[in-house]
Design a protein around this motif. Structure first.
Motif, mmCIF file in Angstrom:
data_model
loop_
_atom_site.group_PDB
_atom_site.id
_atom_site.type_symbol
_atom_site.label_atom_id
_atom_site.label_comp_id
_atom_site.label_asym_id
_atom_site.label_seq_id
_atom_site.Cartn_x
_atom_site.Cartn_y
_atom_site.Cartn_z
ATOM 1 N N SER A 83 0.821 -1.212 0.000
ATOM 2 C CA SER A 83 0.000 0.000 0.000
ATOM 3 C C SER A 83 0.857 1.265 0.000
ATOM 4 C CB SER A 83 -0.923 -0.009 1.219
ATOM 5 O OG SER A 83 -1.722 1.143 1.240
ATOM 6 N N TYR A 158 -1.934 -2.240 -5.482
ATOM 7 C CA TYR A 158 -3.143 -1.996 -4.695
ATOM 8 C C TYR A 158 -4.028 -3.247 -4.608
ATOM 9 C CZ TYR A 158 -2.191 3.000 -4.301
ATOM 10 O OH TYR A 158 -1.633 4.207 -3.973
ATOM 11 N N ALA A 161 -2.315 -5.446 -2.074
ATOM 12 C CA ALA A 161 -2.526 -4.891 -0.732
ATOM 13 C C ALA A 161 -3.936 -5.204 -0.223
ATOM 14 C CB ALA A 161 -2.301 -3.381 -0.756
ATOM 15 N N SER A 162 -4.930 -5.119 -1.105
ATOM 16 C CA SER A 162 -6.309 -5.421 -0.711
ATOM 17 C C SER A 162 -6.482 -6.891 -0.380
ATOM 18 C CB SER A 162 -7.277 -5.019 -1.829
ATOM 19 O OG SER A 162 -7.209 -3.628 -2.075
ATOM 20 N N THR A 235 0.981 1.262 9.105
ATOM 21 C CA THR A 235 0.917 2.308 8.074
ATOM 22 C C THR A 235 1.735 3.526 8.490
ATOM 23 O OG1 THR A 235 -1.281 1.573 7.382
ATOM 24 C CG2 THR A 235 -0.630 3.797 6.763
#
Length: 704
Positions: A83, A158, A161-162, A235
């Motif tokens: 991400s 992405y 990451a999902s 994050t």
């Protein structure tokens, strides 16, 4: 307990919990004692919750899932890595577009250096520095092939990451639910190990709130905070690393957010912490009020206390509203405050980054990536702040559950228990000989109740216990069932001290029928078989016929398959009591305890039950507590109790002949109608203005 019918209720005896070392006591209540529909208003916690120890204890419950927790962390790390790489690569796409646009504005055939030199010669040094930091091809446009490649890489990152984030959530959900499942199981097992004194001190609604609402809140808090907390922390670390790689100066500006976030969250959390404790305390108190008012709904209306109950409910509801509103409002300030700080940092980064692009010290794509990172950086910080209310609420509920788990338990069963034996010494068939040997017991050490009581109940003997309210009658049978521990002395069953037996062994040999019936939602057949689940259909019918249950069940449309609701409202009080007696019949206990068991049936049915109970009591020891002395005339032995002592004993005729305490009870009960008739005619006892008992004459004209 194979033949127990209901949880015993010490209605006539003192309810103070024991404090002697020999008997564990429950935790102190967080408010006034409730005693019916008009129970006291609950108060906030006496002191604020100890947040960190309780939070650590809650997290330690995840230890059995540590392998999966490690997998959750690993999946979270991979998801966050993919991400946080996205904005950096997406910034390259911005560079391709911007550089392609500038290249198309330059004369074809010239080199980038020639363009830079031309700009410097014209005195536009700042623009020359910006152009020199780029990769330009004068005359060429946007390289769409390179742009497509970059965008595909961003899309792949992405998507990955999902996927890893979804896998993390799936595993974490299982971890959380299994943890809460074990917590519920532990609470359920704990409830069975708590002494009866704990339930005497705890309102039923308050206890139910801890077992249901608080555990549900812990589950919700764990589910929502663990995933967000882990993702937010990872994050923050990942984004911080990328920001320092792009620009240490801009990263330093972004770091201002961290101390501000910690300061704001700490200030607000301290204010909301007490409010969350009060919120869940008032929730339990309000539940207790509702449960009491609902269970006593008929009495509330009969005595005209509806408005008073409503006022009590309104008061408790207002307290819960104020605590909940305050907790949610104060903790809700965190998110807007964090967003305000984040917007300030965003503006600072945009201004400084623009100046750096103009100076050629950073590319436009890197500034765009950094702005995205600043959003990704402040957003998890804001989430961490907003999760403070969930964390505090969840830990407040966890602490209330831990209070229940930490409550003192009843004395454990012996490691090597003994089994009661019959008269010949063979184990497994107890004859029911009970001996009280200098037994002393009190709920409150300063208020002795039973003092050095000695009694022998022979097998097959029917013993009736009578006496005024508070004499210790129900306490006596509760001691037999070992619902309370003795202060001194001992009780033996067929020669074995009941403390040397397991409680299941002891209670499995006893049957109890109380005045307050307890029937669960199910068929009449299932309620009768509750005393012995392995009983055959013929045995169930035999018990029903012996107790005259069969007589009224046959008149029901569904017979024994009639389903009873929660309150068994489709049966009369007498019919419900007959079913509980049938349950005890079916269990065939060695010792039978009847506590006002026939008080809810009519006189004719009572006579029939007396014959049935005579058959049941054959070869069994039976204890009968009764206020209606007509029901115990045929008892082999009648014990008259006063202030915890046996003041008289013998059969009905012997006790009447003695003219003592039993005689006074008998005359008070059966002479009452005659006294009422006498009082109704004052002239028979000395003329107008006089009354029985030697009272002085009432002055003429005085209010009656």
């Amino acid at each position: 307990m194979s033949a127990s019918q209901e949880q015993p209720q010490e209605s006539a005896e003192p309810q103070e919990a024991p404090t002697a070392p020999a008997r564990p006591v429950g935790p102190p209540r967080r408010g006034p004692m409730g005693g019916g529909p008009m129970g006291g208003v609950g108060m906030p916690a006496e002191k604020s919750m100890n947040f960190w120890p309780s939070a650590k204890r809650l997290l330690r419950r995840l230890k059995p899932e540590r392998a999966l927790v490690a997998a959750v962390v690993l999946l979270g790390v991979v998801s966050v890595v993919f991400s946080v790489l996205g904005p950096k690569i997406l910034g390259e796409a911005t560079n391709i577009i911007f550089e392609g646009f500038l290249s198309s504005q330059m004369p074809a055939g010239a080199t980038q250096q020639q363009v830079v030199d031309g700009l410097r010669a014209s005195g536009d040094t700042q623009q020359a520095d910006m152009v020199s930091s780029m990769n330009l091809v004068p005359g060429e446009g946007i390289d769409f092939s390179a742009l497509a490649t970059v965008l595909l890489w961003v899309l792949a990152l992405y998507v990955l990451a999902s996927l890893f984030g979804w896998a993390q959530g799936y595993v974490l959900n299982g971890v959380t639910q299994r943890t809460v499942y074990r917590l519920r199981q532990e609470v359920e097992e704990k409830l069975h190990r708590l002494p009866l004194s704990y339930f005497d001190k705890m309102q039923r609604g308050e206890l139910l709130s801890r077992v249901t609402n608080d555990i549900d809140n812990v589950s919700q808090s764990l589910q929502q905070t663990m995933s967000q907390l882990l993702t937010s922390l990872l994050t923050v670390v990942g984004v911080l690393v990328m920001m320092f790689i792009i620009s240490p100066l801009l990263a330093a500006i972004a770091l201002v957010t961290i101390p501000l976030t910690i300061l704001i969250t700490t200030i607000i959390a301290k204010r909301s912490q007490k409010l969350f404790v009060a919120q869940w305390t008032h929730t339990g108190t309000l539940n207790a009020q509702i449960e009491e008012a609902y269970s006593g709904h008929a009495l509330v209306r009969v005595f005209g206390r509806r408005r008073e109950v409503e006022r009590g409910f309104d008061d408790k509801n207002d307290q819960l509203y104020e605590a909940s509103f305050g907790a949610q409002f104060v903790s809700g300030i965190i998110m807007p405050a964090m967003m305000f700080v984040g917007n300030l940092v965003y503006v600072a980064i945009a201004v400084v980054g623009g100046l750096m692009v103009a100076a050629g010290s950073i590319s436009l794509g890197d500034v765009q990536a950094f702005i995205q990172y600043s959003r990704q950086f402040t957003q998890p910080l804001s989430q961490l702040g907003s999760m403070a209310n969930l964390l505090q609420s969840g830990v407040a509920s966890a602490e209330r559950v831990f209070e229940l788990l930490d409550a003192d338990e009843q004395v454990p069963d012996p490691v090597e228990p003994e089994a009661a034996a019959d008269a010949d010494g063979a184990e497994g068939a107890a004859s029911g000989r009970l001996v009280f040997d200098d037994v002393s017991f009190s709920y409150d050490p300063e208020k002795p109740l039973i003092d050095e009581l000695s009694l022998t109940a022979e097998p097959g003997q029917s013993i009736a216990i009578v006496g005024p309210t508070g004499a210790g009658k129900t306490t006596l049978v509760n001691l037999i069932m070992r619902f309370y521990e003795l202060d001194s002395g001992r009780i033996t069953l067929d020669g074995v001290d009941i403390t040397r037996m397991t409680r299941d062994e002891l209670r499995g040999r006893m049957g109890m029928v109380l005045q307050d019936t307890w029937l669960f939602t199910g068929t009449i057949r299932e309620n009768i078989a509750y005393g012995r689940p392995d009983a055959s259909e013929d045995e169930i019918l035999e018990a029903a016929r012996a107790t005259y249950v069969d007589r009224f069940v046959r008149t029901l449309p569904d017979g024994y398959d009639t389903v009873l609701d929660d309150e068994a409202s489709n049966l009369s009080a007498g019919e419900k009591q007959l079913i509980t007696i049938a349950r005890a019949f079916l269990a065939q206990p060695a010792v039978l305890i009847l506590d006002e068991a026939t008080s809810s049936v009519d006189t004719r049915t009572e006579l029939l039950l007396q014959h049935a109970m005579n058959a049941l009591r054959k070869d069994r020891t039976s204890f009968v507590i009764a206020h209606r002395l007509s029901t115990i005339r045929d008892a082999d032995l009648i014990l008259v109790m006063e202030d915890g002592h046996i003041v008289e004993q013998g059969d009905h005729a012997e006790l009447l002949a003695q003219g003592g305490a039993y005689t006074r009870l008998y005359e008070a009960q059966f002479a009452a109608p005659a006294d009422a008739e006498t009082l109704a005619d004052p002239e028979d006892v000395g003329g107008p203005g006089t009354a029985t008992g030697g009272m002085e004459a009432v002055p003429e004209g005085a209010a009656s």
